[in-house]
Design a protein around this motif. Structure first.
Motif, PDB file in Angstrom:
ATOM      1  N   PRO A 193       0.822  -1.214   0.000  1.00  9.46           N
ATOM      2  CA  PRO A 193       0.000   0.000   0.000  1.00  9.46           C
ATOM      3  C   PRO A 193       0.852   1.257   0.000  1.00  9.46           C
ATOM      4  CG  PRO A 193       0.043  -1.003   2.186  1.00  9.46           C
ATOM      5  CD  PRO A 193       0.733  -1.965   1.257  1.00  9.46           C
ATOM      6  N   ALA A 194       0.253   2.340  -0.507  1.00 12.19           N
ATOM      7  CA  ALA A 194       0.965   3.621  -0.576  1.00 12.19           C
ATOM      8  C   ALA A 194       1.382   4.090   0.808  1.00 12.19           C
ATOM      9  CB  ALA A 194       0.065   4.664  -1.230  1.00 12.19           C
ATOM     10  N   GLN A 195       2.579   4.664   0.872  1.00  8.65           N
ATOM     11  CA  GLN A 195       3.121   5.142   2.146  1.00  8.65           C
ATOM     12  C   GLN A 195       3.385   6.644   2.043  1.00  8.65           C
ATOM     13  OE1 GLN A 195       6.719   2.905   2.800  1.00  8.65           O
ATOM     14  NE2 GLN A 195       5.718   0.962   2.274  1.00  8.65           N
ATOM     15  N   PRO A 196       2.877   7.432   2.982  1.00  7.71           N
ATOM     16  CA  PRO A 196       3.180   8.860   2.956  1.00  7.71           C
ATOM     17  C   PRO A 196       4.592   9.143   3.446  1.00  7.71           C
ATOM     18  CG  PRO A 196       1.844   8.342   4.872  1.00  7.71           C
ATOM     19  CD  PRO A 196       1.966   7.063   4.085  1.00  7.71           C
ATOM     20  N   GLY A 197       5.109  10.302   3.029  1.00 11.36           N
ATOM     21  CA  GLY A 197       6.399  10.753   3.531  1.00 11.36           C
ATOM     22  C   GLY A 197       7.505  10.675   2.496  1.00 11.36           C
ATOM     23  N   GLY A 198       8.619  11.285   2.817  1.00 14.98           N
ATOM     24  CA  GLY A 198       9.791  11.205   1.970  1.00 14.98           C
ATOM     25  C   GLY A 198       9.939  12.367   1.005  1.00 14.98           C
ATOM     26  N   THR A 199      11.135  12.463   0.469  1.00 13.86           N
ATOM     27  CA  THR A 199      11.468  13.496  -0.518  1.00 13.86           C
ATOM     28  C   THR A 199      11.865  12.832  -1.814  1.00 13.86           C
ATOM     29  OG1 THR A 199      12.230  15.053   1.165  1.00 13.86           O
ATOM     30  CG2 THR A 199      13.041  15.387  -1.072  1.00 13.86           C
ATOM     31  N   LEU A 200      11.201  13.207  -2.891  1.00 14.79           N
ATOM     32  CA  LEU A 200      11.551  12.696  -4.213  1.00 14.79           C
ATOM     33  C   LEU A 200      12.527  13.661  -4.867  1.00 14.79           C
ATOM     34  CD1 LEU A 200       9.399  10.907  -6.772  1.00 14.79           C
ATOM     35  CD2 LEU A 200      10.693  12.891  -7.549  1.00 14.79           C
ATOM     36  N   GLY A 244      -8.802  17.439  -4.259  1.00 14.64           N
ATOM     37  CA  GLY A 244      -8.152  16.962  -5.472  1.00 14.64           C
ATOM     38  C   GLY A 244      -9.105  16.725  -6.625  1.00 14.64           C
ATOM     39  N   SER A 245      -8.537  16.604  -7.802  1.00 16.56           N
ATOM     40  CA  SER A 245      -9.291  16.348  -9.025  1.00 16.56           C
ATOM     41  C   SER A 245      -9.984  14.999  -8.959  1.00 16.56           C
ATOM     42  CB  SER A 245      -8.325  16.375 -10.211  1.00 16.56           C
ATOM     43  OG  SER A 245      -8.804  15.609 -11.280  1.00 16.56           O
ATOM     44  N   ALA A 246     -11.099  14.885  -9.697  1.00 15.99           N
ATOM     45  CA  ALA A 246     -11.792  13.601  -9.810  1.00 15.99           C
ATOM     46  C   ALA A 246     -10.925  12.566 -10.515  1.00 15.99           C
ATOM     47  CB  ALA A 246     -13.100  13.789 -10.574  1.00 15.99           C
ATOM     48  N   VAL A 247      -9.874  13.021 -11.203  1.00 16.80           N
ATOM     49  CA  VAL A 247      -8.990  12.105 -11.922  1.00 16.80           C
ATOM     50  C   VAL A 247      -7.931  11.508 -10.992  1.00 16.80           C
ATOM     51  CG1 VAL A 247      -7.343  11.952 -13.854  1.00 16.80           C
ATOM     52  CG2 VAL A 247      -9.398  13.356 -14.071  1.00 16.80           C
ATOM     53  N   PHE A 248      -7.648  12.165  -9.878  1.00 17.08           N
ATOM     54  CA  PHE A 248      -6.582  11.695  -8.985  1.00 17.08           C
ATOM     55  C   PHE A 248      -6.903  10.302  -8.447  1.00 17.08           C
ATOM     56  CE2 PHE A 248      -5.045  16.199  -7.574  1.00 17.08           C
ATOM     57  CZ  PHE A 248      -4.585  16.415  -8.866  1.00 17.08           C
ATOM     58  N   GLY A 249      -5.849   9.608  -8.023  1.00 20.28           N
ATOM     59  CA  GLY A 249      -6.017   8.240  -7.576  1.00 20.28           C
ATOM     60  C   GLY A 249      -6.372   8.081  -6.118  1.00 20.28           C
ATOM     61  N   HIS A 250      -6.251   9.135  -5.318  1.00 20.31           N
ATOM     62  CA  HIS A 250      -6.637   9.044  -3.916  1.00 20.31           C
ATOM     63  C   HIS A 250      -7.126  10.401  -3.446  1.00 20.31           C
ATOM     64  CE1 HIS A 250      -2.624  10.837  -3.197  1.00 20.31           C
ATOM     65  NE2 HIS A 250      -3.046  11.141  -1.960  1.00 20.31           N
ATOM     66  N   GLU A 251      -7.688  10.451  -2.259  1.00 21.63           N
ATOM     67  CA  GLU A 251      -8.197  11.690  -1.686  1.00 21.63           C
ATOM     68  C   GLU A 251      -7.252  12.182  -0.593  1.00 21.63           C
ATOM     69  OE1 GLU A 251     -12.105  10.722  -0.348  1.00 21.63           O
ATOM     70  OE2 GLU A 251     -12.939  10.630  -2.373  1.00 21.63           O
ATOM     71  N   GLY A 252      -7.449  13.428  -0.187  1.00 21.11           N
ATOM     72  CA  GLY A 252      -6.647  14.000   0.882  1.00 21.11           C
ATOM     73  C   GLY A 252      -5.366  14.637   0.372  1.00 21.11           C
ATOM     74  N   GLU A 253      -4.329  14.619   1.221  1.00 22.96           N
ATOM     75  CA  GLU A 253      -3.058  15.267   0.883  1.00 22.96           C
ATOM     76  C   GLU A 253      -2.230  14.392  -0.056  1.00 22.96           C
ATOM     77  OE1 GLU A 253      -1.127  15.854   4.592  1.00 22.96           O
ATOM     78  OE2 GLU A 253      -2.605  17.306   5.355  1.00 22.96           O
ATOM     79  N   ALA A 254      -1.253  15.005  -0.708  1.00 25.03           N
ATOM     80  CA  ALA A 254      -0.275  14.244  -1.493  1.00 25.03           C
ATOM     81  C   ALA A 254       0.521  13.348  -0.559  1.00 25.03           C
ATOM     82  CB  ALA A 254       0.653  15.206  -2.238  1.00 25.03           C
ATOM     83  N   TYR A 255       1.116  12.290  -1.091  1.00 25.25           N
ATOM     84  CA  TYR A 255       1.908  11.375  -0.269  1.00 25.25           C
ATOM     85  C   TYR A 255       3.295  11.947   0.038  1.00 25.25           C
ATOM     86  CZ  TYR A 255      -1.581   7.766  -1.340  1.00 25.25           C
ATOM     87  OH  TYR A 255      -2.742   7.044  -1.447  1.00 25.25           O
ATOM     88  N   LEU A 256       3.939  12.542  -0.967  1.00 28.74           N
ATOM     89  CA  LEU A 256       5.321  13.012  -0.779  1.00 28.74           C
ATOM     90  C   LEU A 256       5.348  14.236   0.135  1.00 28.74           C
ATOM     91  CD1 LEU A 256       6.544  12.786  -4.489  1.00 28.74           C
ATOM     92  CD2 LEU A 256       7.197  11.255  -2.606  1.00 28.74           C
TER      93      LEU A 256
END
Length: 538
Positions: free
Chosen positions: A36-43, A228-240
């Motif tokens: 599953p997706a994990q929040p956090g980190g710097t890309l 977020g947009s209806a096209v985005f894959g999840h709701e809420g804040e960005a993960y990164l």
């Protein structure tokens, strides 16, 4: 919980409903084994060129939009799989039957990163500033999308009506672009130059944390983002948590930095970079750009290019498959029209083919005969011209060098003129070139009007061509998809027949990504969207 939008009224325009066949969104870094997706980190991302400005409204190059797209939301979004226009800041909209009036109902509770609310006044201030402060000189794409803008009316705090002096059927798709993304009134009030310094305030999932022109950009996650947009894959804040962009012009250095874990993803990863990237578990993501493919746009007021027969003869002289096979590889496509194949309304044009004997025959018939050095002449004039280009795409130099050889084989002397991106922009503004080489990305056929209309960018420096001018204008009035596509098909052929575009190859985005990068996605116009991106193994 997100205010996931519900489309109430979609209007009569479905200008982009045609499937974006084979286009953006077909590739992501999704890996089922990553969990599953994990929040956090710097890309850490390596751009192949410096962003030209921090202002989404003034952005044009892919490398610029990769950055600016993340800090600004748009009224609508475009689904990269279907081409459908979906809600974003606007939860619904209505379009008048004559396509002159567009009324948007905004989501409640959206704020800019300075805490001020997004409301109808902010939308009005944005569009007023693009037309009155920036104009076509600073924001050519945004200004083109607002052609005929008469003004915006604040119907109530969350309802805004945009009105045009003439039909403008392309505007609904344009409302999904970063160039028409909504920034705060404080940003709209700034000068064009001030808007390029990294102080832009948007409502997007990331904000500018640091902006060093020509060096680096750091974005930070917007805490509390929930629209977020209806096209985005999840709701809420960005993960990164953060995205660090650095400028790495040299392809080999970018690839080396990715394989040595100094970067997580890089732009313009060409086929020769693949073995090194894949050797450390990385991947190259590709997707085809919609819009006008790469090609040579002749200035029809200069030298031999004034002769329509010369311009027409250049098209069959180019071996596009050789360009792809020699320079780019199988993830790229040859250009087959004056629109790229991923663009709604695209049609393949039979005359965009390799036939050097046809090219020679056309030139012979026009009086251009080979001289002692093999270069053709006509009344003492050499068939020679320059092509101005910049390194906005890593393959440009090699593509044009091979094109130069191909044209010489039919007696045409093409001289390459490499300039900086800023010089190219400036000289395009004054039309100081024999020809210019570029592409223009947009998932709507109206890009033809932007690029070729006599009152558009008109880098051909041409005068009126009544039939073509009528087609480019009439498509703005067509609210039926099939009817509009028929007009656009005619326009594509008219542009080729008049020798206004010499197509070469279709641009594909090629992004190298390390194994830890997940769900790095392309949006409808083949630009990166980092909202769903996350890093595994944190």
């Amino acid at each position: 919980m997100s205010t996931r939008p519900v489309l109430l009224v979609a209007g009569v325009i479905a200008a982009t409903a045609t499937l974006l066949a084979g286009c953006a969104g077909s590739a992501t870094t999704s890996n089922a084994d990553a969990g599953p997706a994990q929040p956090g980190g710097t890309l850490r991302y390596g751009l192949s060129g410096a962003p030209t400005c921090s202002d989404p409204a003034q952005s044009g190059t892919n490398q610029t939009i990769y950055v600016t797209r993340q800090v600004v939301d748009s009224l609508t979004d475009q689904d990269p799989e279907t081409g459908e226009i979906e809600p974003w800041l606007a939860e619904s909209w209505e379009v008048s039957p004559d396509a002159r009036s567009f009324t948007f109902q905004l989501k409640d509770g959206v704020t800019f990163s300075d805490g001020t609310p997004l409301d109808a006044t902010a939308v009005k201030d944005n569009f007023d500033a693009i037309t009155a402060t920036l104009g076509a000189a600073k924001a050519p794409l945004a200004a083109s999308y607002l052609t005929g803008y008469q003004g915006a009316t604040v119907v109530d705090p969350l309802t805004v009506r945009i009105e045009f002096s003439a039909p403008n059927a392309q505007f609904l798709q344009a409302s999904s672009t970063p160039q028409l993304g909504i920034q705060s009134t404080a940003t709209s009030a700034q000068s064009a130059e001030s808007r390029c310094l990294g102080t832009n305030i948007g409502s997007g999932p990331f904000t500018y944390a640091d902006y060093q022109q020509d060096r680096s950009v750091t974005l930070a996650k917007r805490t509390g983002y929930n629209w977020g947009s209806a096209v985005f894959g999840h709701e809420g804040e960005a993960y990164l948590d953060r995205i660090e962009f650095t400028i790495v012009p040299e392809s080999g250095v970018r690839t080396g930095s990715l394989s040595s874990d100094q970067l997580d993803a890089v732009s313009d990863a060409l086929p020769q970079d693949a073995p090194q990237i894949e050797a450390v578990g990385g991947r190259i993501l590709t997707t085809s750009n919609p819009g006008v493919p790469f090609g040579i746009q002749p200035n029809v007021t200069r030298g031999a290019l004034q002769d329509p027969a010369v311009r027409t003869a250049l098209v069959p002289a180019i071996n596009r498959q050789e360009l792809v096979d020699t320079v780019l590889g199988p993830d790229f496509r040859t250009a087959t029209s004056t629109l790229a194949s991923a663009t709604p309304g695209y049609v393949e044009l039979a005359d965009v083919t390799y036939d050097p004997e046809k090219s020679k025959s056309l030139l012979d018939a026009a009086g251009w005969v080979p001289g002692a050095d093999g270069i053709r002449e006509n009344d003492g004039q050499k068939l020679s011209f320059k092509v101005m280009y910049s390194a906005v795409f890593a393959g440009n130099q090699a593509i044009l060098e091979l094109t130069q050889q191909q044209l010489r084989a039919v007696g045409v002397d093409l001289q390459l003129e490499l300039v900086s991106t800023s010089e190219a922009t400036a000289r395009q503004g004054t039309k100081d070139y024999d020809s210019t080489y570029y592409n223009s990305t947009r998932a709507d056929g109206d890009i033809l009007r932007t690029s070729f209309a006599v009152d558009g960018r008109n880098l051909n420096a041409r005068g009126p061509i009544p039939d073509l001018d009528a087609s480019l204008t009439e498509q703005l009035s067509a609210t039926d998809v099939a009817a509009r596509n028929e007009i656009l098909a005619t326009a594509q052929e008219q542009i080729l027949d008049n020798g206004l575009w010499i197509p070469t190859i279709e641009l594909s985005q090629a992004v190298g990504a390390a194994s830890a990068v997940q769900d790095l996605k392309f949006e409808a116009s083949a630009r990166l969207q980092f909202f769903d991106t996350w890093l595994s193994g944190q």
